[in-house]
Design an enzyme around this catalytic site. Structure first.
Site, PDB file in Angstrom:
ATOM      1  N   GLY A 220       6.108  -0.928 -12.336  1.00 41.34           N
ATOM      2  CA  GLY A 220       5.202  -0.346 -13.330  1.00 41.34           C
ATOM      3  C   GLY A 220       4.942  -1.304 -14.484  1.00 41.34           C
ATOM      4  O   GLY A 220       4.575  -2.472 -14.258  1.00 41.34           O
ATOM      5  N   GLY A 249      -0.301   0.902  -7.672  1.00 38.84           N
ATOM      6  CA  GLY A 249       0.415   0.305  -6.545  1.00 38.84           C
ATOM      7  C   GLY A 249      -0.568  -0.172  -5.472  1.00 38.84           C
ATOM      8  O   GLY A 249      -0.378  -1.227  -4.862  1.00 38.84           O
ATOM      9  N   ASP A 250      -1.619   0.580  -5.259  1.00 37.63           N
ATOM     10  CA  ASP A 250      -2.623   0.199  -4.253  1.00 37.63           C
ATOM     11  C   ASP A 250      -3.350  -1.077  -4.689  1.00 37.63           C
ATOM     12  O   ASP A 250      -3.602  -1.965  -3.871  1.00 37.63           O
ATOM     13  CB  ASP A 250      -3.646   1.325  -4.060  1.00 37.63           C
ATOM     14  CG  ASP A 250      -2.985   2.587  -3.541  1.00 37.63           C
ATOM     15  OD1 ASP A 250      -1.945   2.482  -2.863  1.00 37.63           O
ATOM     16  OD2 ASP A 250      -3.505   3.683  -3.827  1.00 37.63           O
TER      17      ASP A 250
END
Ligand code: ATP
Ligand code: RIB
Length: 303
Positions: A220, A249-250
């Protein structure tokens, strides 16, 4: 030369409600805004890669409903090859009701529908394009046996595999061993390794069972940490103004895959992934928030 990326994965229509804070169980809160947009981890990663200039093929399933039409139009607009997308007659297109609060935090329910109807035959039909890829990416919004099979097909052709084990799930060790790169976030790492706590290095190391594997743990706002037999390091994130972290995240995975596919060394590829993800969190939505190559290059140059 642009990287050739094949994504074997999911599409979901994201139904996103923005609100000051999320409701507690039994409570009703007023939302500020509601947006319907293309999502799903597989498709988001495909869009991220395509916007970075890669030649992208998406292998997946949608239904025969209005969300499927919308997905196909969107992929066309993004220049993504949909020759291996199956229109499933029996299952609805995946959907994902999402809540995003004013801090940019999100909660998601996925109803995977046609994504879960993928078959080995769907992957086999794409075998030729997989064989020519610089990287194949898979996630866990399709059946785990298809995740494993797609990596098997890629490895048999000597193609680099990236496993984004998201959302968190316990994939078997045989499947994990097929991934050249594993890209869990902290929760996914805990579930996959069975090791709770903050020793991410030890948990990541426990996943590496053969030569040539690297884990990249996304942290993060702390960036991302790589771990492999040669060592480990944390690659810091870019300082950005956070609007909506959904799909970060993608974005990271799409960017990381493209960078590896272009031949960038590991740390450079992670920094590239951090830049793509950092830009994506400055905009609302998932696939629509994926940045252009020019924006990523500008952020990398700014440092
Ligand atoms: P999501 O499930 O919301 O898609 P994730 O939990 O899979 O995200 P994270 O580890 O939260 O993924 O974030 C992925 C990457 O996004 C990080 O490694 C980092 O590069 C970038 N990122 C996330 N949050 C921030 C932030 N606040 N500032 C800068 N970069 C961020
Ligand atoms: O990673 C974000 C994605 O997770 C959303 O687009 C949603 O569809 C869920 O799959």
């Amino acid at each position: 030369m642009s990287a050739k990326i094949v994504v074997v994965g999911s599409f979901n229509m994201d139904l996103t409600a923005y609100m000051e804070r999320m409701p507690r169980p039994g409570e009703t809160v007023s939302g500020r805004r509601f947006v319907t947009g293309p999502g799903g981890k597989g498709s988001n990663q495909a869009v991220a890669a395509a916007r970075l200039g890669a030649e992208v093929t998406f292998v997946g399933r949608v239904g025969q409903d209005v969300f499927a039409e919308s997905a196909l139009n969107f992929w066309k607009q993004e220049g993504i090859n949909t020759d291996y997308v199956v229109r499933d007659p029996n299952n609805a297109t995946g959907v994902a009701p999402i809540w995003v609060d004013d801090k940019g935090e999100n909660s998601i329910v996925v109803v995977l529908g046609s994504n879960l109807a993928m078959t080995q035959g769907d992957v086999d039909r794409a075998a030729e394009v997989i064989a020519q890829a610089d990287a194949v990416i898979v996630q866990l919004e399709i059946n785990y046996d298809i995740v494993e099979y797609a990596m098997q097909v890629a490895k048999a052709k000597g193609v680099r595999t990236i496993l984004n084990p998201a959302p968190a799930g316990k994939l078997n060790a045989q499947a994990v061993a097929l991934a050249d790169y594993l890209t869990p976030n902290e929760t996914e790492l805990e579930v996959l390794s069975g090791m709770a706590g903050t020793d991410y290095e030890a948990a990541a190391r426990s996943l590496l069972t053969r030569e040539g594997q690297t884990a990249v743990v996304t942290l993060g706002s702390q960036g991302a940490m790589w771990v492999n037999p040669n060592g480990k390091a944390i690659i810091p994130p870019f300082k950005v103004e956070v609007v909506d972290t959904t799909g970060a995240g993608d974005a990271f995975n799409g960017g990381f895959a493209v960078a590896l596919g272009e031949g960038k060394p590991l740390e450079e590829a992670i920094r590239f992934g951090n830049a793509v993800a950092g830009l994506s969190v400055t905009k609302p939505g998932t696939a629509p928030s994926m940045p252009t190559r020019a924006a990523v290059e500008a952020l990398l140059a700014r440092g």
